[in-house]
Design a protein around this motif. Structure first.
Motif, PDB file in Angstrom:
ATOM      1  N   ASP A  57       8.635  -3.515 -58.424  1.00  0.00           N
ATOM      2  CA  ASP A  57       8.384  -4.829 -59.025  1.00  0.00           C
ATOM      3  C   ASP A  57       7.429  -5.633 -58.151  1.00  0.00           C
ATOM      4  OD1 ASP A  57      10.005  -4.404 -61.194  1.00  0.00           O
ATOM      5  OD2 ASP A  57      11.680  -5.636 -60.466  1.00  0.00           O
ATOM      6  N   LYS A  58       6.541  -6.353 -58.806  1.00  0.00           N
ATOM      7  CA  LYS A  58       5.677  -7.287 -58.097  1.00  0.00           C
ATOM      8  C   LYS A  58       6.312  -8.674 -58.133  1.00  0.00           C
ATOM      9  CE  LYS A  58       1.312  -5.048 -59.476  1.00  0.00           C
ATOM     10  NZ  LYS A  58      -0.009  -5.295 -60.111  1.00  0.00           N
ATOM     11  N   THR A  59       6.170  -9.404 -57.027  1.00  0.00           N
ATOM     12  CA  THR A  59       6.623 -10.793 -56.983  1.00  0.00           C
ATOM     13  C   THR A  59       5.512 -11.652 -56.391  1.00  0.00           C
ATOM     14  OG1 THR A  59       7.606 -10.540 -54.783  1.00  0.00           O
ATOM     15  CG2 THR A  59       9.048 -10.154 -56.690  1.00  0.00           C
ATOM     16  N   LEU A  60       5.388 -12.870 -56.886  1.00  0.00           N
ATOM     17  CA  LEU A  60       4.470 -13.840 -56.306  1.00  0.00           C
ATOM     18  C   LEU A  60       5.293 -14.945 -55.667  1.00  0.00           C
ATOM     19  CD1 LEU A  60       2.233 -12.294 -57.702  1.00  0.00           C
ATOM     20  CD2 LEU A  60       1.274 -14.466 -58.496  1.00  0.00           C
ATOM     21  N   LEU A  61       5.045 -15.177 -54.378  1.00  0.00           N
ATOM     22  CA  LEU A  61       5.759 -16.205 -53.632  1.00  0.00           C
ATOM     23  C   LEU A  61       4.970 -17.509 -53.760  1.00  0.00           C
ATOM     24  CD1 LEU A  61       6.805 -13.470 -52.518  1.00  0.00           C
ATOM     25  CD2 LEU A  61       6.941 -14.553 -50.267  1.00  0.00           C
ATOM     26  N   TYR A  62       5.435 -18.394 -54.613  1.00  0.00           N
ATOM     27  CA  TYR A  62       4.704 -19.636 -54.888  1.00  0.00           C
ATOM     28  C   TYR A  62       5.081 -20.704 -53.866  1.00  0.00           C
ATOM     29  CZ  TYR A  62       2.562 -18.073 -59.224  1.00  0.00           C
ATOM     30  OH  TYR A  62       1.773 -17.423 -60.150  1.00  0.00           O
ATOM     31  N   PRO A  94       1.531  -4.061 -64.423  1.00  0.00           N
ATOM     32  CA  PRO A  94       2.829  -4.138 -65.102  1.00  0.00           C
ATOM     33  C   PRO A  94       3.404  -5.541 -65.206  1.00  0.00           C
ATOM     34  CG  PRO A  94       3.114  -3.361 -62.861  1.00  0.00           C
ATOM     35  CD  PRO A  94       1.636  -3.460 -63.090  1.00  0.00           C
ATOM     36  N   GLY A  95       2.786  -6.529 -64.554  1.00  0.00           N
ATOM     37  CA  GLY A  95       3.334  -7.880 -64.574  1.00  0.00           C
ATOM     38  C   GLY A  95       4.074  -8.190 -63.283  1.00  0.00           C
ATOM     39  N   TYR A  96       4.572  -9.428 -63.158  1.00  0.00           N
ATOM     40  CA  TYR A  96       5.175  -9.863 -61.899  1.00  0.00           C
ATOM     41  C   TYR A  96       6.240 -10.925 -62.147  1.00  0.00           C
ATOM     42  CZ  TYR A  96       2.131 -13.920 -62.560  1.00  0.00           C
ATOM     43  OH  TYR A  96       1.509 -15.033 -63.072  1.00  0.00           O
ATOM     44  N   PHE A 132       9.447 -13.609 -65.496  1.00  0.00           N
ATOM     45  CA  PHE A 132       8.489 -12.509 -65.535  1.00  0.00           C
ATOM     46  C   PHE A 132       7.254 -12.938 -66.313  1.00  0.00           C
ATOM     47  CE2 PHE A 132       7.395  -8.140 -64.972  1.00  0.00           C
ATOM     48  CZ  PHE A 132       6.595  -7.813 -66.051  1.00  0.00           C
ATOM     49  N   PHE A 133       6.066 -12.607 -65.786  1.00  0.00           N
ATOM     50  CA  PHE A 133       4.806 -12.950 -66.437  1.00  0.00           C
ATOM     51  C   PHE A 133       3.912 -11.715 -66.518  1.00  0.00           C
ATOM     52  CE2 PHE A 133       6.315 -16.915 -64.630  1.00  0.00           C
ATOM     53  CZ  PHE A 133       6.080 -17.823 -65.659  1.00  0.00           C
ATOM     54  N   ALA A 134       3.184 -11.618 -67.605  1.00  0.00           N
ATOM     55  CA  ALA A 134       2.177 -10.556 -67.730  1.00  0.00           C
ATOM     56  C   ALA A 134       1.020 -10.872 -66.792  1.00  0.00           C
ATOM     57  CB  ALA A 134       1.691 -10.466 -69.173  1.00  0.00           C
ATOM     58  N   SER A 149      -3.868 -10.225 -54.189  1.00  0.00           N
ATOM     59  CA  SER A 149      -4.334 -10.029 -55.564  1.00  0.00           C
ATOM     60  C   SER A 149      -3.155  -9.591 -56.419  1.00  0.00           C
ATOM     61  CB  SER A 149      -5.453  -8.982 -55.637  1.00  0.00           C
ATOM     62  OG  SER A 149      -4.960  -7.705 -55.287  1.00  0.00           O
ATOM     63  N   ILE A 150      -3.133 -10.079 -57.656  1.00  0.00           N
ATOM     64  CA  ILE A 150      -2.055  -9.681 -58.563  1.00  0.00           C
ATOM     65  C   ILE A 150      -2.251  -8.240 -59.021  1.00  0.00           C
ATOM     66  CG2 ILE A 150      -0.852 -10.225 -60.710  1.00  0.00           C
ATOM     67  CD1 ILE A 150      -1.686 -13.128 -60.324  1.00  0.00           C
ATOM     68  N   PRO A 151      -3.457  -7.842 -59.440  1.00  0.00           N
ATOM     69  CA  PRO A 151      -3.655  -6.421 -59.783  1.00  0.00           C
ATOM     70  C   PRO A 151      -3.670  -5.563 -58.526  1.00  0.00           C
ATOM     71  CG  PRO A 151      -5.491  -7.797 -60.566  1.00  0.00           C
ATOM     72  CD  PRO A 151      -4.671  -8.630 -59.669  1.00  0.00           C
ATOM     73  N   ASP A 152      -3.427  -4.291 -58.693  1.00  0.00           N
ATOM     74  CA  ASP A 152      -3.535  -3.351 -57.579  1.00  0.00           C
ATOM     75  C   ASP A 152      -4.995  -2.970 -57.393  1.00  0.00           C
ATOM     76  OD1 ASP A 152      -0.834  -3.276 -57.037  1.00  0.00           O
ATOM     77  OD2 ASP A 152      -0.450  -1.621 -58.409  1.00  0.00           O
ATOM     78  N   MET A 153      -5.589  -3.499 -56.335  1.00  0.00           N
ATOM     79  CA  MET A 153      -6.960  -3.138 -55.996  1.00  0.00           C
ATOM     80  C   MET A 153      -6.967  -1.761 -55.339  1.00  0.00           C
ATOM     81  SD  MET A 153      -8.916  -5.751 -56.800  1.00  0.00           S
ATOM     82  CE  MET A 153      -8.878  -7.533 -57.051  1.00  0.00           C
TER      83      MET A 153
END
Length: 422
Positions: free
Chosen positions: A332-337, A59-61, A46-48, A88-92
């Motif tokens: 929850d937010k997730t980033l698919l790297y 809230p982070g991801y 989890f990252f801020a 985008s990581i933030p909610d635009m």
């Protein structure tokens, strides 16, 4: 970022890794990949969220970094949703996200509807028709390069081919091609002050202006094509009626922003990374040049895997869900790297090695399996293949003359400039 070997049974220390810190993305690629290798040994971390200036902190991801996690999340769009944003990581604001993301930021049924209409431009028949255009433009670019001599490879070669192909697909006049290039550079600028300025307010203003410029350009063209249809993609889209459905003006403008950015910038970077990798790996270059037609398909796939031009996409959980032993919660937010998944040693043997004979090569460089797999993947493969073929024909001794100047971005593995010699 060198680490002492972990003790038996212990996981490697990852306390120094912060994927939301811009300084992380300024590190050399080798150090970034070493960090991702340590992250892959752990459950999703989890990252801020990074500071985005005028936008409220999110809230982070969770970072999904293994091939298994990224592939499974891609196959489950009903759980790992693209809305409210995939880019985008933030909610635009919703209108902003759809404006810049088009179908990338949508889920079914709207995603399926929009993709069904725009897919008319990427049928096998359309791509076959484009093949001669791609070959003609690539040959001219390579011949021009031979006459010009050593120069910046990105601006003289890599950026020219996808730009002219996309603009001609859409029917955009040649005098406006540079306008498309400059505005698409801004849209995908990441955190690079060269394109966005030094503060968040200036960056947001430039980003909005670039999007408006691209949308306005296509609106002008669309009005012409409605009055006088032609054979280009703009005419096909504005006059399309697929199962009674067509594109609104807003959808058309947003799709053009996506096409100009995704189709232009990412293919440009794949071509640029291709020269870099062939320069850094002379034995692979010699192998490719020795029998180009045999090795070209594998070389293109390996360039995309190794470079991963698009670093990540975001997904948001629609419900509680357990995946590979980790429980995610609704929202929850997730980033698919993709950049990490494509170096996963559980899937790729010796993953940091550039090997054009790698088989199988189930990379995720065009996105994971599922409905969001890159619509233009076949076109991108053709462009990279044809450009490399023409370089082999016209300037076979070409090589990168110095390390590339990289884009300051955590989203795109971009190369802004790179001198070449031959």
């Amino acid at each position: 970022m060198a680490q002492s070997p972990p003790t038996a049974g212990a996981l490697p220390d990852i306390s120094d890794i912060d994927l939301s810190d811009n300084e992380f993305w300024k590190q050399p690629l080798e150090e970034r990949h070493a960090a991702f290798a340590r992250l892959r040994a752990h459950p999703p971390q989890f990252f801020a969220e990074p500071d985005m200036g005028p936008l409220p902190p999110g809230p982070g991801y969770y970072a999904l970094v293994t091939h298994a996690d990224v592939a499974e999340a891609s196959r489950e769009p009903g759980v790992f949703a693209s809305q409210p944003s995939a880019i985008s990581i933030p909610d635009m604001p919703p209108d902003f996200a759809e404006y810049f993301g088009s179908l990338i930021n949508l889920d079914d049924p709207r995603h399926a509807r929009l993709r069904r209409v725009v897919s008319r431009g990427f049928t096998p028949r359309m791509l076959t028709r484009l093949q001669e255009d791609v070959e003609r433009h690539a040959a001219r670019i390579a011949d021009d390069l031979r006459e010009t001599g050593p120069c910046d490879f990105v601006s003289r070669v890599a950026a020219r081919l996808p730009l002219v192909v996309i603009c001609e697909m859409m029917g955009i006049p040649e005098e406006r091609h540079r306008e498309v290039l400059e505005n698409s550079n801004v849209v995908l600028a990441g955190n690079d002050p060269e394109y966005l300025g030094d503060d968040a307010e200036t960056a947001m203003t430039r980003l909005l202006e670039a999007g408006e410029n691209l949308s306005r350009l296509l609106a002008e063209l669309a009005a012409q094509r409605r009055a006088e249809p032609t054979s280009d993609l703009t005419s096909a889209l504005v006059n399309a009626n697929v199962d009674g459905e067509s594109l609104t003006d807003q959808e058309l403008g947003s799709f053009f922003i996506l096409l100009a950015v995704a189709g232009n910038e990412t293919t440009r970077n794949a071509i640029s990374h291709g020269l870099r990798l062939l320069t850094e790996n002379p034995k692979q270059r010699e192998l490719l040049w020795s029998d180009f037609e045999t090795h070209a398909p594998g070389a293109v796939e390996e360039i995309v895997r190794h470079a991963s031009p698009v670093v990540w996409m975001r997904r948001t959980l629609t419900r509680d869900h357990e995946m590979n032993g980790h429980t995610f919660r609704e929202g929850d937010k997730t980033l698919l790297y993709y950049a990490s998944a494509n170096r996963d040693s559980a899937v790729f043997e010796d993953p940091d090695t550039f090997d054009i004979t790698r088989k199988p090569n189930p990379h995720l460089g065009f996105g994971g399996p599922g409905p969001h797999f890159c619509l233009g993947a076949h076109l991108a493969r053709r462009e990279v293949t044809v450009m490399l073929r023409e370089l082999h024909r016209s300037v076979p001794t070409i090589r990168a003359a110095a390390p590339p100047k990289r884009l300051a971005s955590n989203f795109v593995n971009g190369i802004k400039s790179m001198p070449c010699e031959f």
